[in-house]
Design an enzyme around this catalytic site. Structure first.
Site, mmCIF file in Angstrom:
data_model
loop_
_atom_site.group_PDB
_atom_site.id
_atom_site.type_symbol
_atom_site.label_atom_id
_atom_site.label_comp_id
_atom_site.label_asym_id
_atom_site.label_seq_id
_atom_site.Cartn_x
_atom_site.Cartn_y
_atom_site.Cartn_z
ATOM 1 N N PRO A 155 28.715 -29.863 -1.214
ATOM 2 C CA PRO A 155 28.897 -28.892 -1.819
ATOM 3 C C PRO A 155 28.763 -29.316 -4.295
ATOM 4 C CG PRO A 155 30.156 -30.032 -0.926
ATOM 5 C CD PRO A 155 29.215 -30.408 -0.773
ATOM 6 N N ASP A 206 30.281 -34.245 -6.055
ATOM 7 C CA ASP A 206 30.411 -33.779 -4.879
ATOM 8 C C ASP A 206 31.637 -33.636 -4.321
ATOM 9 O OD1 ASP A 206 30.658 -33.342 -1.661
ATOM 10 O OD2 ASP A 206 29.564 -35.692 -1.984
ATOM 11 N N HIS A 207 32.033 -32.300 -4.019
ATOM 12 C CA HIS A 207 33.116 -31.826 -3.572
ATOM 13 C C HIS A 207 33.800 -32.180 -2.041
ATOM 14 C CE1 HIS A 207 36.897 -29.783 -4.063
ATOM 15 N NE2 HIS A 207 36.778 -28.869 -5.553
ATOM 16 N N ARG A 208 33.053 -32.909 -1.664
ATOM 17 C CA ARG A 208 33.748 -33.130 -0.231
ATOM 18 C C ARG A 208 34.523 -34.444 -0.471
ATOM 19 N NH1 ARG A 208 27.931 -34.174 2.898
ATOM 20 N NH2 ARG A 208 27.547 -35.382 0.522
#
Ligand code: CAO
Length: 559
Positions: A355, A531-533
């Protein structure tokens, strides 16, 4: 002939569940345990399997119906010639399952089988029968193309097996065999056009066959001629159904909307696709006129399992249709380099898995550029060249140490985070063979001069294809600089399993308000994709702010 009704078994306490998908059509051949329809309760979805092998002669449920335990699903005509070995006796079938055997006729009830005509005699007669198979009702009187002959003279076929494939300008249709037997003669060839009623082939039937629209030739068998109905029609139900069955099968099983287009595939392929959970619209058909065949499905599934295949990452995602541009003008088709194909696969994998969020900012590099340009002659004396990139690498190395999440990667399937206690930075290099990313190791421990030398060396080796695999491994972060090429900004794709990448645009002089007046300042556009994780907006914002401060005052790199 015996017919059995499949009932809904115990569905785990659900009072009733909705039919969300009907998996077979009237006329389909089904095996024991083959799914007939899918029920969905508020807890689960479950496939209701057939408890008999044979041909579906009636569907008793349709999409949207609410069915509970014991509800009738479908009537199956037990496969012709199926022995008690193939199909369990009714008493066995009811034991442990919830279906009820409904026998439409017993031998005594079968009109065709009188005491004077024992079953064995009927079998003997059926074996010597020829059955002409014409084009069934295909919903049009226009001629259609015969695009595929699926059988040859001498082939043994079972009832329901595909004999050939017809194609109109709207759909392709499989013509199923109306009976079990051996192909005696073919009256058509691939590529021909045929119409409803045209003779396709002749079968030597090995099982009784129905005949609305089908011509069973019994005259050459004296004993058969006296009892044609006993050969063709063992069951009144069968007599009424088969002529309709091929038509229903053809239309229902072969036309499926695929956006504007249609997916061409036969029932067996559709069944397999359902088992794999593969949307047929995502599979590229290699059969005649793009028909999806079993091998296409196998290839698709293999591709999905193979990480390095671009198709691998697209499982479940409709494929982009290929357009034949040669139709519109001259084209050149060239092989892609291995690097290009690998980059494509890596980019797609990252894009689909990660994401992405991209944060933008401008670094004021006015002083840094004055300083760098002042070192030009010293660079020449050292036999090197000093571009903004070594400063950027150094600033990122320092910021990564202060914001260590940027230098981490997901591990244990996302359960843990691995922090790298080393600072290796990848640098995207544009080469004629494609994009490569050599890695500068321990960037935090190198001087600007050392970084300048290494940038030049790695870029040169990348363009000369002299990099070793180890030169491109181990990065914790990547910089992609398009500064020399141009552009205000772009959104780079994270080079997973890294969690962030810095895009660098072209610096330009911009009016910047200093509180009293606009000042001409050299602004460097930066874009940080993350990476928004792993990285949150706050992490990214703090990293970016620190980076801009370091570039704005490079003395801070020493602190
Ligand atoms: N703004 C303005 N000028 C810049 C600049 C920037 N952000 N970055 C570099 N320049 C200038 C340099 O200073 C140099 O000019 P001078 O010689 O007058 O100082 C000139 O542009 C050429 O620089 P360079 O390209 O030789 O060197 P570099 O260190 O900037 O970049 C490398 C090296 C290997 C990163 C670069 O050649 C390259 O391949 N860039 C493309 C990377 C890429 O394709 N990224 C996209 C990946 S995703 O598709």
């Amino acid at each position: 002939m015996t017919q059995e009704t499949v009932l809904v078994p115990d569905i785990g306490g659900s009072e009733a569940a909705e039919v969300v998908e009907v998996l077979v059509s009237v006329g389909d051949s089904v095996e024991v345990d083959q799914g007939l329809l899918v029920l969905e309760s508020d807890k689960a979805s479950m496939e209701i399997p057939s408890t008999f092998a044979g041909t579906v002669v009636e569907m008793l449920a349709s999409e949207g119906d609410q069915l509970g335990e014991g509800a009738a699903v479908a009537v199956i005509q037990i496969a012709a010639g199926a022995s008690d070995d193939d199909s369990p006796p009714a008493s066995d079938k009811s034991a442990g399952t919830s279906e009820t055997a409904i026998t439409d006729e017993t031998p005594a009830q079968t009109p065709a089988q009188t005491p004077a005509e024992p079953a064995a005699a009927a079998d003997t007669q059926s074996a010597s029968q020829s059955l002409d198979v014409p084009v069934p009702d295909i919903g049009t009187d226009d001629a259609v193309d015969l695009i595929e002959l699926s059988v040859a003279v001498g082939d043994r076929v079972a009832e329901g097996d595909t004999l050939l494939v017809l194609e109109s300008d709207k759909a392709s249709m499989e013509v199923p065999s109306p009976a079990s037997g051996v192909v005696e003669a073919l009256h058509v060839a691939e590529g021909r056009q045929v119409k409803h009623g045209d003779l396709l082939l002749t079968l030597a039937v090995t099982s009784p066959a129905p005949a609305d629209g089908l011509d069973a030739k019994t005259a050459d068998t004296p004993s058969a001629s006296s009892a044609p109905s006993s050969v063709a029609l063992a069951s009144p139900v069968a007599a009424a159904k088969p002529a309709a069955a091929p038509t229903a099968n053809v239309v229902a099983d072969t036309i499926t909307e695929k956006g504007e287009d249609q997916v061409y595939a036969g029932p067996a392929v559709r069944m397999l696709a359902r088992e794999f959970g593969v949307p047929l619209s995502a599979v590229k058909g290699s059969g005649p006129r793009g028909r999806v065949i079993k091998e296409d499905l196998h290839r698709y599934v293999q591709g999905a399992l193979d990480d390095s295949s671009p198709a691998g990452a697209t499982a479940g995602i409709p494929a982009i249709p290929e357009v034949d541009f040669a139709k519109f003008g001259p084209v050149d088709v060239t092989e892609r380099s291995k690097i290009d194909k690998l980059t494509a696969a890596n980019m797609q994998r990252s894009w689909l898995n990660v994401p992405h969020v991209t944060q933008f900012d401008d670094a004021d590099i006015t002083e840094m550029e004055t300083f760098r340009k002042g070192l030009k002659s010293e660079a020449e004396a050292r036999g090197t060249r000093l571009t903004p990139l070594p400063f950027l690498i150094k600033a990122c190395a320092v910021a990564m140490q202060r914001h260590e999440k940027i230098n981490s990667s997901l591990s244990d399937g996302g359960q843990t985070l691995t922090y790298k206690r080393f600072v290796h930075i990848g640098m995207a290099v544009d080469t004629p063979a494609g994009l490569v990313v050599p890695v500068i190791r321990d960037a935090d421990r190198k001087t600007i001069w050392e970084l300048a030398v290494e940038v030049l060396d790695l870029a040169a080796r990348a363009r000369d294809r002299k990099l070793k695999p180890t030169d491109m491994q181990g990065a914790g972060f990547t910089i992609s600089s398009l500064g020399a090429i141009g552009g205000r900004g772009f959104t780079p794709i994270v080079n997973a399993p890294e969690v962030a990448i810095l895009g660098v645009g072209r610096a330009s002089t911009q009016p910047v308000w200093d509180g009293q007046a606009f000042q001409p300042r050299l602004q460097l556009p930066l874009s940080l994709s993350y990476d928004h994780r792993v990285v949150n907006g706050g992490d990214a914002g703090r990293f970016m702010t620190e980076l801009c401060q370091l570039l704005g005052d490079i003395r801070k790199l020493l602190l």
